[in-house]
Design a protein around this motif. Structure first.
Motif, PDB file in Angstrom:
ATOM      1  N   ALA A  64       0.964  -0.983  -0.160  1.00 18.63           N
ATOM      2  CA  ALA A  64       0.337  -0.131  -0.045  1.00 18.63           C
ATOM      3  C   ALA A  64       0.456   1.261  -0.004  1.00 18.63           C
ATOM      4  CB  ALA A  64      -1.087  -0.253   1.162  1.00 18.63           C
ATOM      5  N   ALA A  65       2.119   1.224   0.684  1.00 15.51           N
ATOM      6  CA  ALA A  65       2.774   2.260   0.834  1.00 15.51           C
ATOM      7  C   ALA A  65       3.350   2.672  -0.998  1.00 15.51           C
ATOM      8  CB  ALA A  65       3.875   2.302   1.812  1.00 15.51           C
ATOM      9  N   ASP A  66       3.971   1.214  -0.828  1.00 16.37           N
ATOM     10  CA  ASP A  66       4.261   1.723  -2.565  1.00 16.37           C
ATOM     11  C   ASP A  66       3.244   2.283  -3.444  1.00 16.37           C
ATOM     12  OD1 ASP A  66       7.293   1.284  -1.670  1.00 16.37           O
ATOM     13  OD2 ASP A  66       6.979  -0.977  -2.646  1.00 16.37           O
ATOM     14  N   ARG A  67       1.948   1.227  -3.282  1.00 15.12           N
ATOM     15  CA  ARG A  67       1.378   2.348  -4.198  1.00 15.12           C
ATOM     16  C   ARG A  67       0.798   3.460  -4.660  1.00 15.12           C
ATOM     17  NH1 ARG A  67      -3.356  -1.426  -4.262  1.00 15.12           N
ATOM     18  NH2 ARG A  67      -2.278  -2.962  -5.572  1.00 15.12           N
ATOM     19  N   TYR A  68       0.567   3.955  -3.049  1.00 10.98           N
ATOM     20  CA  TYR A  68       0.298   5.075  -2.430  1.00 10.98           C
ATOM     21  C   TYR A  68       0.840   6.496  -2.406  1.00 10.98           C
ATOM     22  CZ  TYR A  68      -4.331   2.857  -3.230  1.00 10.98           C
ATOM     23  OH  TYR A  68      -5.184   1.835  -3.390  1.00 10.98           O
ATOM     24  N   GLU A  69       2.197   6.327  -2.584  1.00 10.52           N
ATOM     25  CA  GLU A  69       3.725   6.894  -1.988  1.00 10.52           C
ATOM     26  C   GLU A  69       3.457   7.542  -0.832  1.00 10.52           C
ATOM     27  OE1 GLU A  69       3.797  10.088  -5.275  1.00 10.52           O
ATOM     28  OE2 GLU A  69       4.084   8.210  -6.890  1.00 10.52           O
ATOM     29  N   ILE A  70       3.372   6.725   0.140  1.00 14.39           N
ATOM     30  CA  ILE A  70       3.169   6.713   1.748  1.00 14.39           C
ATOM     31  C   ILE A  70       4.635   6.321   2.689  1.00 14.39           C
ATOM     32  CG2 ILE A  70       2.442   6.192   3.844  1.00 14.39           C
ATOM     33  CD1 ILE A  70       0.681   8.402   2.403  1.00 14.39           C
ATOM     34  N   LYS A  71       5.317   7.375   2.722  1.00  8.06           N
ATOM     35  CA  LYS A  71       6.307   7.505   3.248  1.00  8.06           C
ATOM     36  C   LYS A  71       5.867   6.539   5.001  1.00  8.06           C
ATOM     37  CE  LYS A  71      11.093   8.512   4.984  1.00  8.06           C
ATOM     38  NZ  LYS A  71      11.535   9.060   5.527  1.00  8.06           N
ATOM     39  N   VAL A  72       6.022   4.954   5.818  1.00  2.00           N
ATOM     40  CA  VAL A  72       5.727   4.300   7.009  1.00  2.00           C
ATOM     41  C   VAL A  72       6.809   4.772   7.422  1.00  2.00           C
ATOM     42  CG1 VAL A  72       5.498   2.081   7.805  1.00  2.00           C
ATOM     43  CG2 VAL A  72       4.250   2.944   5.898  1.00  2.00           C
ATOM     44  N   HIS A  73       6.869   5.778   8.662  1.00  2.00           N
ATOM     45  CA  HIS A  73       7.524   5.808  10.178  1.00  2.00           C
ATOM     46  C   HIS A  73       7.722   4.746  10.928  1.00  2.00           C
ATOM     47  CE1 HIS A  73       8.193   9.687   7.933  1.00  2.00           C
ATOM     48  NE2 HIS A  73       7.538  10.077   8.297  1.00  2.00           N
ATOM     49  N   GLY A  74       6.615   3.841  10.923  1.00  2.00           N
ATOM     50  CA  GLY A  74       6.585   3.204  12.338  1.00  2.00           C
ATOM     51  C   GLY A  74       5.290   2.644  12.750  1.00  2.00           C
ATOM     52  N   GLY A  75       5.105   1.429  13.152  1.00  2.00           N
ATOM     53  CA  GLY A  75       3.841   0.999  13.597  1.00  2.00           C
ATOM     54  C   GLY A  75       3.586  -0.002  14.255  1.00  2.00           C
ATOM     55  N   ASP A  76       3.034  -0.339  14.707  1.00  2.76           N
ATOM     56  CA  ASP A  76       2.553  -1.258  15.612  1.00  2.76           C
ATOM     57  C   ASP A  76       1.207  -2.426  15.625  1.00  2.76           C
ATOM     58  OD1 ASP A  76       2.689  -2.595  17.601  1.00  2.76           O
ATOM     59  OD2 ASP A  76       2.385  -2.004  19.445  1.00  2.76           O
ATOM     60  N   MET A  77       1.521  -3.809  15.094  1.00  2.00           N
ATOM     61  CA  MET A  77       0.039  -4.639  15.305  1.00  2.00           C
ATOM     62  C   MET A  77      -0.043  -4.805  16.384  1.00  2.00           C
ATOM     63  SD  MET A  77      -0.497  -7.393  13.106  1.00  2.00           S
ATOM     64  CE  MET A  77       0.426  -8.612  14.241  1.00  2.00           C
TER      65      MET A  77
END
Length: 89
Positions: A64-77
């Motif tokens: 999704a980040a590649d498709r919509y040009e989003i930079k992911v800084h961090g996350g937690d699931m």
């Protein structure tokens, strides 16, 4: 509309399966960093804490980040929700 953001507030709040979204989509601005917290429907523990689930979460986030040009800084699931810090680039 680069720089001015995209106004999604005029779009319908119904989604493809004819259900209604809990909140309206937010405005998106280029180069803005946001934190997103999303909860699973009804608070049911659906995201099992396994390496397979983690890998699926990271893989779909990367696609999704590649498709919509989003930079992911961090996350937690977690089992019932997720937290993400993203920048629209």
């Amino acid at each position: 509309m680069v720089g001015d953001g995209v106004d999604f507030t005029q779009l319908s709040v119904r989604v493809a399966d004819d259900s209604i979204m809990a909140t309206r989509p937010r405005r998106v601005f280029r180069n803005s960093t946001i934190m997103i917290s999303r909860r699973i429907t009804s608070g049911m523990p659906l995201m099992v804490q396994t390496w397979e689930m983690w890998n699926a979460f990271v893989y779909t986030l990367k696609v999704a980040a590649d498709r919509y040009e989003i930079k992911v800084h961090g996350g937690d699931m977690m089992t019932t929700h997720e937290h993400l810090v993203l920048t629209d680039v």
